[in-house]
Motif scaffolding. Structure first.
Motif: not given
Ligand code: SF4
Ligand code: SF4
Length: 204
Positions: A18, A22, A25, A110, A118
């Motif tokens: 994850y 992120e 991104y 979150y 994400r």
């Protein structure tokens, strides 16, 4: 519901994946100059389906850290979402209702939010198992920024995409590790986040 239990090791591996999603991104968003701050939209009202038991288990790992009243409120909002999805389906309309985990514009979970939360927003590509390549242009704000007049060819070329392919493959491998000997025995998963809240934890 099942005897699937999320081990600390697999939970850590998913948390690492994850984080990498992120970072990918963030790199692309920074390149484009995209930020959600001040956006007139809130993508948490998008209709998404989720496909892994692992993310369901991990979501509940987070839900169980909420105060009982906050969890109850989220489940109550999830029930409203499911009613809205049924009505939308009957009316042959696309559902549009805020995610039950969004409160006052912010995600209350979150760190445990699923993969799609994400990835959504920036340009991305994905190569499917059948070899077909899919391209996602990003959200409307992203598309406005990438199509900005006056952007030079080199600036346009510098706008990279997030490649979802290796990320999804890693998620699939982690799902296999999580399912272990139940792999292939469980039905293919296709659930909204609201379903996951209302159905409850996998190991209940
Ligand atoms: S992802 Fe795009 S459309 Fe969604 S809130 Fe952020 S800037 Fe707005
Ligand atoms: S899980 Fe969080 S980030 Fe994802 S849609 Fe729901 S509120 Fe938004």
């Amino acid at each position: 519901m099942s005897d699937l239990t999320l081990s600390a090791t697999i939970a850590e591996k998913l948390a690492t994946l994850y984080q990498e999603m992120e970072h990918g991104y963030d790199r692309v968003a920074a390149n484009i100059g995209l930020t959600c701050a001040g956006c007139p939209d809130n993508c948490c009202d998008s209709y998404f389906l989720h496909h892994t038991y692992l993310e369901w288990a991990y979501l509940w790992r987070g839900l169980q850290t909420l105060a009982p009243s906050a969890l109850e409120a989220a489940i109550a909002r999830a029930r409203l979402c499911l009613a809205h999805y049924r009505e939308a389906e009957e009316a042959e309309q696309w559902p549009s209702i805020m995610c039950p985990l969004n409160q006052d514009g912010l995600c209350v979970l979150y760190l445990h939010r699923p993969m799609i939360c994400r990835c959504h927003g920036v340009p991305a590509r994905l190569r499917r198992q059948d070899g077909r390549a899919l391209h996602f242009p990003g959200c409307f704000r992203c598309q406005e920024l990438t199509a900005r007049p006056g952007r030079s060819a080199s600036q346009a070329a510098a706008i990279v995409q997030v490649d979802r392919t290796p990320l999804l493959r890693r998620l699939a491998r982690l799902e296999d590790e999580f399912l272990d000997d139940q792999r292939g025995l469980l039905p293919r998963l296709k659930m909204t986040l609201a379903d996951m809240l209302v159905v409850g934890p996998l190991d209940a």
